[in-house]
Write a protein that holds these residues in place. Sequence first.
Motif, PDB file in Angstrom:
ATOM      1  N   UNK A 164      14.384  50.630   5.143  1.00  0.00           N
ATOM      2  CA  UNK A 164      13.965  49.680   6.187  1.00  0.00           C
ATOM      3  C   UNK A 164      13.342  48.447   5.552  1.00  0.00           C
ATOM      4  N   UNK A 165      12.521  48.670   4.540  1.00  0.00           N
ATOM      5  CA  UNK A 165      11.860  47.565   3.833  1.00  0.00           C
ATOM      6  C   UNK A 165      12.891  46.623   3.220  1.00  0.00           C
ATOM      7  N   UNK A 166      13.900  47.198   2.578  1.00  0.00           N
ATOM      8  CA  UNK A 166      14.926  46.384   1.933  1.00  0.00           C
ATOM      9  C   UNK A 166      15.843  45.693   2.951  1.00  0.00           C
ATOM     10  N   UNK A 167      15.984  46.304   4.141  1.00  0.00           N
ATOM     11  CA  UNK A 167      16.813  45.660   5.160  1.00  0.00           C
ATOM     12  C   UNK A 167      16.151  44.388   5.694  1.00  0.00           C
ATOM     13  N   UNK A 168      14.841  44.253   5.445  1.00  0.00           N
ATOM     14  CA  UNK A 168      14.146  43.008   5.808  1.00  0.00           C
ATOM     15  C   UNK A 168      14.723  41.826   5.041  1.00  0.00           C
ATOM     16  N   UNK A 169      15.286  42.115   3.867  1.00  0.00           N
ATOM     17  CA  UNK A 169      15.952  41.095   3.059  1.00  0.00           C
ATOM     18  C   UNK A 169      17.038  40.405   3.890  1.00  0.00           C
ATOM     19  N   UNK A 170      17.957  41.212   4.439  1.00  0.00           N
ATOM     20  CA  UNK A 170      19.068  40.669   5.230  1.00  0.00           C
ATOM     21  C   UNK A 170      18.571  40.014   6.509  1.00  0.00           C
ATOM     22  N   UNK A 171      17.593  40.641   7.175  1.00  0.00           N
ATOM     23  CA  UNK A 171      17.081  40.105   8.439  1.00  0.00           C
ATOM     24  C   UNK A 171      16.371  38.763   8.220  1.00  0.00           C
ATOM     25  N   UNK A 200      16.237  32.916   8.509  1.00  0.00           N
ATOM     26  CA  UNK A 200      16.046  31.643   7.788  1.00  0.00           C
ATOM     27  C   UNK A 200      17.291  30.758   7.925  1.00  0.00           C
ATOM     28  N   UNK A 201      18.472  31.386   7.861  1.00  0.00           N
ATOM     29  CA  UNK A 201      19.726  30.633   8.030  1.00  0.00           C
ATOM     30  C   UNK A 201      19.779  29.947   9.388  1.00  0.00           C
ATOM     31  N   UNK A 202      19.263  30.635  10.411  1.00  0.00           N
ATOM     32  CA  UNK A 202      19.392  30.123  11.775  1.00  0.00           C
ATOM     33  C   UNK A 202      18.569  28.867  12.035  1.00  0.00           C
ATOM     34  N   UNK A 203      17.463  28.694  11.287  1.00  0.00           N
ATOM     35  CA  UNK A 203      16.627  27.526  11.601  1.00  0.00           C
ATOM     36  C   UNK A 203      16.504  26.487  10.472  1.00  0.00           C
ATOM     37  N   UNK A 204      16.980  26.789   9.265  1.00  0.00           N
ATOM     38  CA  UNK A 204      16.766  25.872   8.137  1.00  0.00           C
ATOM     39  C   UNK A 204      17.468  24.525   8.327  1.00  0.00           C
ATOM     40  N   UNK A 246      17.359  29.485  -0.408  1.00  0.00           N
ATOM     41  CA  UNK A 246      18.791  29.491  -0.737  1.00  0.00           C
ATOM     42  C   UNK A 246      19.519  28.364  -0.009  1.00  0.00           C
ATOM     43  N   UNK A 247      19.263  28.245   1.301  1.00  0.00           N
ATOM     44  CA  UNK A 247      19.910  27.185   2.093  1.00  0.00           C
ATOM     45  C   UNK A 247      19.424  25.820   1.624  1.00  0.00           C
ATOM     46  N   UNK A 248      18.092  25.694   1.424  1.00  0.00           N
ATOM     47  CA  UNK A 248      17.489  24.416   1.020  1.00  0.00           C
ATOM     48  C   UNK A 248      18.031  23.915  -0.309  1.00  0.00           C
ATOM     49  N   UNK A 249      18.136  24.820  -1.295  1.00  0.00           N
ATOM     50  CA  UNK A 249      18.654  24.425  -2.615  1.00  0.00           C
ATOM     51  C   UNK A 249      20.120  24.016  -2.537  1.00  0.00           C
ATOM     52  N   UNK A 250      20.888  24.721  -1.695  1.00  0.00           N
ATOM     53  CA  UNK A 250      22.311  24.371  -1.536  1.00  0.00           C
ATOM     54  C   UNK A 250      22.466  22.981  -0.915  1.00  0.00           C
ATOM     55  N   UNK A 292      27.221  29.820   5.034  1.00  0.00           N
ATOM     56  CA  UNK A 292      26.424  30.867   4.379  1.00  0.00           C
ATOM     57  C   UNK A 292      26.011  31.945   5.383  1.00  0.00           C
ATOM     58  N   UNK A 293      25.733  31.548   6.644  1.00  0.00           N
ATOM     59  CA  UNK A 293      25.400  32.538   7.681  1.00  0.00           C
ATOM     60  C   UNK A 293      26.595  33.456   7.939  1.00  0.00           C
ATOM     61  N   UNK A 294      27.781  32.860   8.113  1.00  0.00           N
ATOM     62  CA  UNK A 294      29.007  33.649   8.318  1.00  0.00           C
ATOM     63  C   UNK A 294      29.271  34.552   7.115  1.00  0.00           C
ATOM     64  N   UNK A 295      29.019  34.010   5.902  1.00  0.00           N
ATOM     65  CA  UNK A 295      29.186  34.781   4.669  1.00  0.00           C
ATOM     66  C   UNK A 295      28.261  35.993   4.655  1.00  0.00           C
ATOM     67  N   UNK A 296      27.016  35.790   5.102  1.00  0.00           N
ATOM     68  CA  UNK A 296      26.031  36.880   5.149  1.00  0.00           C
ATOM     69  C   UNK A 296      26.508  38.023   6.025  1.00  0.00           C
ATOM     70  N   UNK A 297      27.065  37.679   7.194  1.00  0.00           N
ATOM     71  CA  UNK A 297      27.599  38.696   8.104  1.00  0.00           C
ATOM     72  C   UNK A 297      28.807  39.374   7.461  1.00  0.00           C
ATOM     73  N   UNK A 298      29.681  38.564   6.865  1.00  0.00           N
ATOM     74  CA  UNK A 298      30.882  39.087   6.203  1.00  0.00           C
ATOM     75  C   UNK A 298      30.565  40.024   5.059  1.00  0.00           C
TER      76      UNK A 298
END
Length: 418
Positions: free
Chosen positions: A59-66, A71-75, A126-130, A349-355
């Motif tokens: 569960x803790x590690x799934x926070x990574x993806x969440x 972050x992708x949704x609002x950056x 990640x989004x900001x640097x890209x 990148x958001x679509x990639x994350x889901x993929x």
Amino acid sequence: MHTNTEQQRTKPKLNKNYTLHLATIFLGFIVFGISENIKGPAIPRIQFDFHLDEMQIGTLLSLNALGYLIACSFTAILTRTIGIKWVSMLAFGSMAISGIFIFLSHSYPLFTASYFLMYIGNGMLEIGLAILAARIFIRNTGTMMNLSHFFYGLSSTVAPMIATGLMTVTLFGHTLDWRGMYLAMLMLSVLPMIPALMSKFPGDDETATDRIPLKRLVKDPALWLVVMILSFGVVSEMAVGGWLVNFLEKSYNWEPAAAAGMLSAFFLCFSAARLLLGPLIDRIGFTLSIIILSGLTGICTFIAIFGGESYAFLFAAAGIGIAPIYPTVMALIAKKYPKESDTAITFTVTMMGIGSVIGNYAIGAITNGFKNMYGSSTDLGLLRGLQAGYGFIGLCAILCSIFGMILYRYLKKRNQLI
């Protein structure tokens, strides 16, 4: 004469600003690599301290993806509102603050909240640097994108070793342990904040009317082809870390040290490719590079799987082809959508994350399916299952190449080849 003097005065300022941009991006990628890869040595100690079971660790590690997807949704929206400079500052700052909270967390709920904050910062970074790299690297885009991501690979390689060493350090009679290690490592986020604060970034002064809205952008077939290329490319890249050692140990009965050594060889090839292949990619073109390199990875992977143990070295060689895919796609987006790079990158990148979530699940499902087909309790069943699962990693690289070909034809018809 007056004009020449003015140019001489402004040139050093531009050079200084570009140097600050490079420092922000390169240091940013180093911090990003560190923050993502220090968890390995720390997790057993965190599990022991908080008496966590495997489900709670999962569960803790799934926070990574969440945190990443949030972050992708609002950056991108935040970038248009306050500018990429302050988004970068916010990303670095939230990671440094999360380090302080992790250090102070002596209860599991506070630690979980602190960890979640770190991953929000990580996703923003990640989004900001890209976005930042897309705006800055106007010339030699492929070279500079690959070089930037080389720093990520470099810090990812050394981060677990540094983390392991730091946890045993004693200061003023107190062992740092995992809390002190997280504090020390995440406070490195302050370093790229200094050049970011001192520099002025292009693109922040553009008005909303200068940009194509997301609704129109997603109607572009080229963007969806880029999504497919990136999704299959990243699954092929990221899955190696989780599956290569497992494959070598169970299929060929390799010792753990030898299997881990092959994974290290993969990352060595991977890092070298990002460091050295950039100029070649700029010369032959981004789309053609994606077709050739991902195809090479697929071929190496299939020969390594079905050629037997003597071809196992090709698992490592596959890293040469797959390494440049992500940064080259970022370079392609930067050139194809110069004014909308922030929106295009965030969407892609958001679509990639889901993929990639679906792709990694598919590897496990395919492995189990073939294992059961050939007999789940037999050696042959295990071998066929592992071959099929790892074969899907190779297939993803081939699909990345095929979608690259479709994109190549699409852009060539419109005289838009990059």
